[in-house]
Design an enzyme around this catalytic site. Structure first.
Site, PDB file in Angstrom:
ATOM      1  N   GLU A  59      87.261 158.520 110.423  1.00  0.00           N
ATOM      2  CA  GLU A  59      87.823 157.208 110.802  1.00  0.00           C
ATOM      3  C   GLU A  59      88.190 157.185 112.283  1.00  0.00           C
ATOM      4  O   GLU A  59      88.257 158.230 112.941  1.00  0.00           O
ATOM      5  CB  GLU A  59      89.060 156.918 109.957  1.00  0.00           C
ATOM      6  CG  GLU A  59      90.142 157.965 110.109  1.00  0.00           C
ATOM      7  CD  GLU A  59      91.538 157.384 110.016  1.00  0.00           C
ATOM      8  OE1 GLU A  59      91.800 156.372 110.688  1.00  0.00           O
ATOM      9  OE2 GLU A  59      92.356 157.964 109.290  1.00  0.00           O
TER      10      GLU A  59
ATOM     11  N   LYS B  27     100.986 160.272 104.007  1.00  0.00           N
ATOM     12  CA  LYS B  27     101.986 160.498 105.061  1.00  0.00           C
ATOM     13  C   LYS B  27     103.392 160.523 104.466  1.00  0.00           C
ATOM     14  O   LYS B  27     103.756 159.634 103.700  1.00  0.00           O
ATOM     15  CB  LYS B  27     101.877 159.406 106.120  1.00  0.00           C
ATOM     16  CG  LYS B  27     100.573 159.479 106.869  1.00  0.00           C
ATOM     17  CD  LYS B  27     100.644 158.616 108.115  1.00  0.00           C
ATOM     18  CE  LYS B  27      99.265 158.312 108.610  1.00  0.00           C
ATOM     19  NZ  LYS B  27      98.556 157.335 107.745  1.00  0.00           N
TER      20      LYS B  27
HETATM   21  N1  PSU Z   1      95.866 159.873 109.403  1.00  0.00           N
HETATM   22  C1  PSU Z   1      96.566 160.293 110.505  1.00  0.00           C
HETATM   23  N2  PSU Z   1      97.024 159.322 111.357  1.00  0.00           N
HETATM   24  C2  PSU Z   1      96.786 157.989 111.160  1.00  0.00           C
HETATM   25  C3  PSU Z   1      96.035 157.575 109.999  1.00  0.00           C
HETATM   26  C4  PSU Z   1      95.605 158.571 109.151  1.00  0.00           C
HETATM   27  O1  PSU Z   1      96.792 161.493 110.699  1.00  0.00           O
HETATM   28  O2  PSU Z   1      97.215 157.157 111.960  1.00  0.00           O
HETATM   29  C5  PSU Z   1      95.776 156.084 109.784  1.00  0.00           C
HETATM   30  C6  PSU Z   1      94.640 155.824 108.788  1.00  0.00           C
HETATM   31  O3  PSU Z   1      93.685 155.017 109.435  1.00  0.00           O
HETATM   32  C7  PSU Z   1      95.276 155.071 107.643  1.00  0.00           C
HETATM   33  C8  PSU Z   1      96.374 154.348 108.370  1.00  0.00           C
HETATM   34  O4  PSU Z   1      94.391 154.211 106.996  1.00  0.00           O
HETATM   35  O5  PSU Z   1      96.897 155.384 109.217  1.00  0.00           O
HETATM   36  C9  PSU Z   1      97.422 153.787 107.413  1.00  0.00           C
HETATM   37  O6  PSU Z   1      97.956 152.649 108.002  1.00  0.00           O
HETATM   38  P1  PSU Z   1      98.844 151.624 107.117  1.00  0.00           P
HETATM   39  O7  PSU Z   1      99.998 152.451 106.635  1.00  0.00           O
HETATM   40  O8  PSU Z   1      99.235 150.547 108.092  1.00  0.00           O
HETATM   41  O9  PSU Z   1      97.955 151.131 106.014  1.00  0.00           O
END
Ligand code: PSU
Length: 306
Positions: free
Chosen positions: A27, A161
């Site tokens: 990604e 996360k």
């Molecule tokens: N993994 C990481 N850092 C990130 C992400 C993933 O180590 O920033 C990103 C991915 O693209 C994931 C996004 O889809 O964070 C999640 O964002 P949100 O919580 O706004 O859906």
């Protein structure tokens, strides 16, 4: 407009896919919104190099100049790393970026959509999005979860996360019928820490078994993807108790500042980077590289099975 007008695999990725060689999708949101410039560019290059070292072709995905690019040139990666006016794309706005020509980095959700369209079955990220803390009031649940239920792609992630509500994230994945597989572990990992204290619903210890599991899901017509939860290497982890303090501090700050929606995750990551004195960033880098290596192993096993 037809798909062929939009989908633009690089020659290297197109060749590998046509020949049935292993390919790993990557990604770009982690590059443009998740990690700070200029270290993010070096990390993006290191992720690609790790996939290559594992015997697979890296396919970093983004929307550039109205096309859904599968596999980027070095200049493209640098443009995303600078992140000037780059949108953070999910299912809802992927087509908007295509239609308007705005540059966009793909989240887990949008990368899964692109990978499936291109015929790539495995994808490495850092950590998926999930149910945010306080979601019972904010309704903030990442579109990544819904996408895992829809698109047939295996996502290798260091769990979810730890800024999220992990028990609720696992509950939603269960409701959606998404298999969550601990990679050589019985414990669901918590991104910067190896253990969340929550059990991983399933466990797999080698890539051929995972490839067989995916083949069985396909044969049964189950649809949707799966989450491979791969803990950060022991040498790079930050203790979960210590992280709890940093996360709580970041959360309080986000609330004070009124941060909402797509801005929440990047805000929390940046705040935690500061409060850990940069250690969270080194851990983030290490866990993504670790996920890229496992994804390459899985891609090799899938290619061998086909
Ligand atoms: N993994 C990481 N850092 C990130 C992400 C993933 O180590 O920033 C990103 C991915 O693209 C994931 C996004 O889809 O964070 C999640 O964002 P949100 O919580 O706004 O859906």
């Amino acid at each position: 407009m037809i798909l062929a007008d939009i989908l633009a695999p690089s020659p290297e990725v197109a060749d590998a896919l046509a020949a049935g060689r292993p390919v790993v999708a990557l990604e770009s949101t982690i590059v443009s919104h998740g990690l700070p410039w200029p270290g993010n560019l070096e990390t993006a290059q290191a992720i690609e190099a790790t996939v290559r070292a594992g015997g697979a072709v890296p396919a970093t995905i983004a929307v550039l100049d109205g096309r859904l690019r599968i596999g980027l040139e070095p200049d493209d990666l640098a443009r995303l790393a600078r992140a000037d006016g780059v949108m953070k794309l999910s299912r809802a706005d992927l087509a908007f970026a295509v239609a308007t020509g705005r540059p966009g980095a793909t989240t887990v959700a949008a990368t899964m959509i692109a990978a499936r369209l291109a015929g790539i079955r495995v994808f490495a990220t850092g950590g998926i999005g999930g149910v945010h803390r306080g979601a019972e009031a904010s309704f903030d649940i990442s579109a990544d979860l819904q996408e895992l239920a829809r698109s047939e792609v295996a996502v290798v992630s260091a769990g979810a996360k730890a800024i999220l509500d992990l028990p609720k994230t696992l509950e939603v994945l269960e409701t959606l019928g998404v298999p969550v597989v601990g990679w050589k572990t019985d414990d669901f990992p918590a991104f910067w820490s190896r253990r969340s204290g929550l059990p991983a619903p399933l466990r797999v210890d080698d890539a051929p078994t995972l490839a067989r599991f995916m083949a069985a899901r396909r044969a049964l017509g189950l649809g949707g993807g799966l989450l491979v939860a791969n803990p950060v290497p022991p040498a790079d982890e930050i203790d979960a108790d210590e992280m709890a303090g940093h996360i709580a501090g970041a959360q309080a700050e986000a609330e004070r500042a009124g941060i909402r929606a797509k801005a929440v995750t990047p805000f929390l990551l940046a705040h935690i980077l500061e409060s850990t004195g940069g250690r969270s960033l080194a851990t983030n880098r290490a866990l993504v590289l670790n996920n890229a290596a496992v994804a390459a192993e899985i891609a090799v096993a899938l290619a061998a099975e086909a």
